[in-house]
Design a protein around this motif. Sequence first.
Motif, mmCIF file in Angstrom:
data_model
loop_
_atom_site.group_PDB
_atom_site.id
_atom_site.type_symbol
_atom_site.label_atom_id
_atom_site.label_comp_id
_atom_site.label_asym_id
_atom_site.label_seq_id
_atom_site.Cartn_x
_atom_site.Cartn_y
_atom_site.Cartn_z
ATOM 1 N N PRO A 1 0.828 -1.205 0.000
ATOM 2 C CA PRO A 1 0.000 0.000 0.000
ATOM 3 C C PRO A 1 0.864 1.257 0.000
ATOM 4 O O PRO A 1 2.058 1.174 0.310
ATOM 5 C CB PRO A 1 -0.768 -0.104 1.321
ATOM 6 C CG PRO A 1 0.069 -0.945 2.192
ATOM 7 C CD PRO A 1 0.906 -1.830 1.334
ATOM 8 N N GLU A 2 0.285 2.380 -0.383
ATOM 9 C CA GLU A 2 1.041 3.639 -0.360
ATOM 10 C C GLU A 2 0.992 4.265 1.018
ATOM 11 O O GLU A 2 1.921 4.926 1.443
ATOM 12 C CB GLU A 2 0.454 4.608 -1.390
ATOM 13 C CG GLU A 2 0.594 4.067 -2.786
ATOM 14 C CD GLU A 2 0.464 5.141 -3.832
ATOM 15 O OE1 GLU A 2 0.293 6.320 -3.461
ATOM 16 O OE2 GLU A 2 0.527 4.787 -5.009
ATOM 17 N N VAL A 3 -0.155 4.090 1.665
ATOM 18 C CA VAL A 3 -0.310 4.619 3.016
ATOM 19 C C VAL A 3 -0.441 3.421 3.954
ATOM 20 O O VAL A 3 -1.237 2.531 3.702
ATOM 21 C CB VAL A 3 -1.597 5.470 3.131
ATOM 22 C CG1 VAL A 3 -1.721 6.058 4.528
ATOM 23 C CG2 VAL A 3 -1.630 6.548 2.077
ATOM 24 N N ILE A 4 0.371 3.385 4.995
ATOM 25 C CA ILE A 4 0.207 2.306 5.974
ATOM 26 C C ILE A 4 -0.155 2.923 7.318
ATOM 27 O O ILE A 4 0.516 3.828 7.796
ATOM 28 C CB ILE A 4 1.470 1.444 6.131
ATOM 29 C CG1 ILE A 4 2.014 1.042 4.771
ATOM 30 C CG2 ILE A 4 1.149 0.194 6.938
ATOM 31 C CD1 ILE A 4 3.263 0.193 4.850
ATOM 32 N N ILE A 5 -1.262 2.440 7.862
ATOM 33 C CA ILE A 5 -1.758 2.949 9.133
ATOM 34 C C ILE A 5 -1.451 1.915 10.210
ATOM 35 O O ILE A 5 -1.758 0.737 10.045
ATOM 36 C CB ILE A 5 -3.279 3.180 9.049
ATOM 37 C CG1 ILE A 5 -3.587 4.224 7.970
ATOM 38 C CG2 ILE A 5 -3.838 3.589 10.392
ATOM 39 C CD1 ILE A 5 -5.054 4.417 7.715
ATOM 40 N N PHE A 6 -0.814 2.330 11.274
ATOM 41 C CA PHE A 6 -0.503 1.417 12.373
ATOM 42 C C PHE A 6 -1.275 1.857 13.609
ATOM 43 O O PHE A 6 -1.087 2.965 14.102
ATOM 44 C CB PHE A 6 0.992 1.456 12.704
ATOM 45 C CG PHE A 6 1.862 0.916 11.612
ATOM 46 C CD1 PHE A 6 2.205 -0.417 11.579
ATOM 47 C CD2 PHE A 6 2.340 1.753 10.624
ATOM 48 C CE1 PHE A 6 3.013 -0.919 10.578
ATOM 49 C CE2 PHE A 6 3.149 1.261 9.608
ATOM 50 C CZ PHE A 6 3.482 -0.076 9.585
ATOM 51 N N ASP A 7 -2.151 0.980 14.084
ATOM 52 C CA ASP A 7 -2.932 1.304 15.275
ATOM 53 C C ASP A 7 -2.155 0.821 16.499
ATOM 54 O O ASP A 7 -1.942 -0.379 16.658
ATOM 55 C CB ASP A 7 -4.296 0.622 15.187
ATOM 56 C CG ASP A 7 -5.292 1.219 16.153
ATOM 57 O OD1 ASP A 7 -4.920 2.135 16.903
ATOM 58 O OD2 ASP A 7 -6.457 0.768 16.146
ATOM 59 N N GLU A 8 -1.717 1.729 17.337
ATOM 60 C CA GLU A 8 -0.959 1.397 18.548
ATOM 61 C C GLU A 8 0.155 0.384 18.263
ATOM 62 O O GLU A 8 0.150 -0.709 18.822
ATOM 63 C CB GLU A 8 -1.898 0.818 19.615
ATOM 64 C CG GLU A 8 -3.003 1.737 20.059
ATOM 65 C CD GLU A 8 -2.537 2.796 21.041
ATOM 66 O OE1 GLU A 8 -1.357 2.805 21.406
ATOM 67 O OE2 GLU A 8 -3.376 3.637 21.420
ATOM 68 N N PRO A 9 1.101 0.742 17.413
ATOM 69 C CA PRO A 9 2.054 -0.276 16.970
ATOM 70 C C PRO A 9 2.960 -0.830 18.057
ATOM 71 O O PRO A 9 3.324 -1.990 18.027
ATOM 72 C CB PRO A 9 2.884 0.439 15.907
ATOM 73 C CG PRO A 9 2.731 1.882 16.193
ATOM 74 C CD PRO A 9 1.369 2.039 16.794
ATOM 75 N N THR A 10 3.325 -0.022 19.045
ATOM 76 C CA THR A 10 4.299 -0.526 20.020
ATOM 77 C C THR A 10 3.641 -0.990 21.317
ATOM 78 O O THR A 10 4.331 -1.434 22.219
ATOM 79 C CB THR A 10 5.352 0.542 20.353
ATOM 80 O OG1 THR A 10 4.669 1.733 20.727
ATOM 81 C CG2 THR A 10 6.248 0.830 19.174
ATOM 82 N N ALA A 11 2.304 -0.907 21.392
ATOM 83 C CA ALA A 11 1.622 -1.373 22.602
ATOM 84 C C ALA A 11 1.880 -2.862 22.769
ATOM 85 O O ALA A 11 1.688 -3.638 21.841
ATOM 86 C CB ALA A 11 0.129 -1.097 22.504
ATOM 87 N N GLY A 12 2.351 -3.250 23.939
ATOM 88 C CA GLY A 12 2.573 -4.659 24.209
ATOM 89 C C GLY A 12 3.908 -5.197 23.733
ATOM 90 O O GLY A 12 4.169 -6.380 23.859
ATOM 91 N N LEU A 13 4.747 -4.323 23.165
ATOM 92 C CA LEU A 13 6.074 -4.786 22.750
ATOM 93 C C LEU A 13 7.099 -4.389 23.809
ATOM 94 O O LEU A 13 6.991 -3.325 24.419
ATOM 95 C CB LEU A 13 6.469 -4.149 21.417
ATOM 96 C CG LEU A 13 5.730 -4.591 20.161
ATOM 97 C CD1 LEU A 13 6.352 -3.944 18.942
ATOM 98 C CD2 LEU A 13 5.771 -6.097 20.015
ATOM 99 N N ASP A 14 8.099 -5.246 24.016
ATOM 100 C CA ASP A 14 9.144 -4.886 24.969
ATOM 101 C C ASP A 14 10.050 -3.832 24.320
ATOM 102 O O ASP A 14 10.023 -3.651 23.105
ATOM 103 C CB ASP A 14 9.922 -6.129 25.413
ATOM 104 C CG ASP A 14 10.484 -6.888 24.246
ATOM 105 O OD1 ASP A 14 11.163 -6.272 23.408
ATOM 106 O OD2 ASP A 14 10.243 -8.106 24.165
ATOM 107 N N PRO A 15 10.845 -3.114 25.126
ATOM 108 C CA PRO A 15 11.632 -2.001 24.570
ATOM 109 C C PRO A 15 12.472 -2.391 23.352
ATOM 110 O O PRO A 15 12.537 -1.642 22.382
ATOM 111 C CB PRO A 15 12.528 -1.598 25.737
ATOM 112 C CG PRO A 15 11.760 -1.972 26.935
ATOM 113 C CD PRO A 15 10.989 -3.203 26.571
#
Lengths: 285, 256
Positions: free
Chosen positions: A162-176
């Motif tokens: 896609p040309e536009v990529i939307i990330f909803d809360e991408p880092t929620a729940g990921l470790d540092p």
Amino acid sequence: MNLPKVILEAVDLKYAYPDGTSALRNVNLQVERGERLALLGSNGAGKSTLFMQFNGIYRPNSGCIKYQGQAISYTNKALIELRKKVGIVFQDPDSQLFSASVYQDISFGPLNLGLSDETVADRVKQALKDTETTDLEDKPTHLLSYGQKKRVSIAGVLAMEPEVIIFDEPTAGLDPRHALEFMHLLKKLSDSDKTIIISTHDVDLAYSFSDRVAIICSGEIIAHGEPGEIFMQPDLIKRADLALPWLIEMHYELVKKGWLSPSTPLPKTKEELLLTIPKKNQQSA
Amino acid sequence: MINIDCYAYSNNLKTIHPAEKSLLAMSTMVVCLTSPTIITPLIILTFMTGGIIIKAGIPSRVFLNLMLVPLSFLFISVLTIAFSISTDPSGFWLAQTINGLTIGTRYPELVTAIHLFLKSLGAVSCLYFLALTTPITEIITILHKLKVPAIITELMVLIYRFIFVFMETATTIRRAQSSRLGYVSLKSSYRSLSRLFTALLGKVFVKSQELYNAMSARGYTGEINVLTKKYPVSHKNYLLIVGFELPLILLNLLGR
């Protein structure tokens, strides 16, 4: 070819859920081609709902979504075209991955675009490579860790190119560590001319990653602009139930206590901030 | 069950074409179930056990435990076939008469029982061979290629995936309940369990809506199309399967 600068736009968007809860009151937002936009807002501010509008899953009650200056139509054919250009990576990978096979799941999107099997196989391979999940392709999704599932769900969207990529809360729940790796991936995507929109309430991440920040509060965009400008308005940030990025707070404090001159530019990264702090003997000199 | 699933993805035969494994398991099962002699099921049982433990590398303890599952059912049904109670003591091969009632087994019945026992166990070993070496996703692909209606295969894909999602959710809810003493007494256990099911039902609807949205976002229009990984086709394997089945079929015909 002269493409319009604004790639995606929400115009006077109003939307209420079937139960009557008003989720978007009056949203106006322009997304420019190739930019990194961070949509900041507290829980329940309407971030996810707005994203679903951008991709044609929810239909506004009034107002419209424009893609490259044209209001989107909701016929099946037009929606497929739109979804080819605008991809969403959902917050919960468990609700995005429908197949127990990593390989099959990633191939789902590109196959829906009507591509040939060979092209799809190539795209799946590339997406696996880009998200560093090649060694997971034979594993079932239920044996993956949360971070791995997240990366696979990103691969599923990347494979549609896609040309536009939307990330909803991408880092929620990921470790540092994985959050950092993920940000590298986002930067890589952004460098390859993709338009990236992320939603988050992590102000530090929004500040250092994005070119532009929009703040959404109870279904309304209350501010948008450059991160430096937006975060200069503590009242606004407080109203949206957010906080100031630590870099900015630190910078303010250093200026206030006289360690930095007021003309010092705002630091964008930790390294930049550390570089601007002078040594003790330099200060007195 | 979860164990079987894990081995399906990590056994030594995972690179073999799933169609070859399915053909072997299914044809052997048919041969086993149609066999009129005791020898065929015995050969099949030995062969499949060897295939599972030696070829696929499944620990023998795991396989043994799995075989014990149908064994208890089998024993009960076989016992009722082998033993009978009668007032007429004639014809019994091994029997005990108490107060005019004879309990025991007649020779042909004993043979039938043993035959049935081995046939069932042989067939089960064939199924275990398939289940332990071939992931469900690959089996679904084969069903799809065999022209099984899409509605069935698509449902299988979704159900298989969501068994794990909901099991995880249920485990989390149960853990949260136990940590608040939800299962200390019989009464509270009943109450907690009913709440668990209610919560799970609600989650099912939310998740299915989310899944639908996420799939729509990737261009879903009512048909789930996926690409499956290509496995190398081995003609040698097909020859081996034929070479294995033919003597067994011959043995079956001779034993008639």
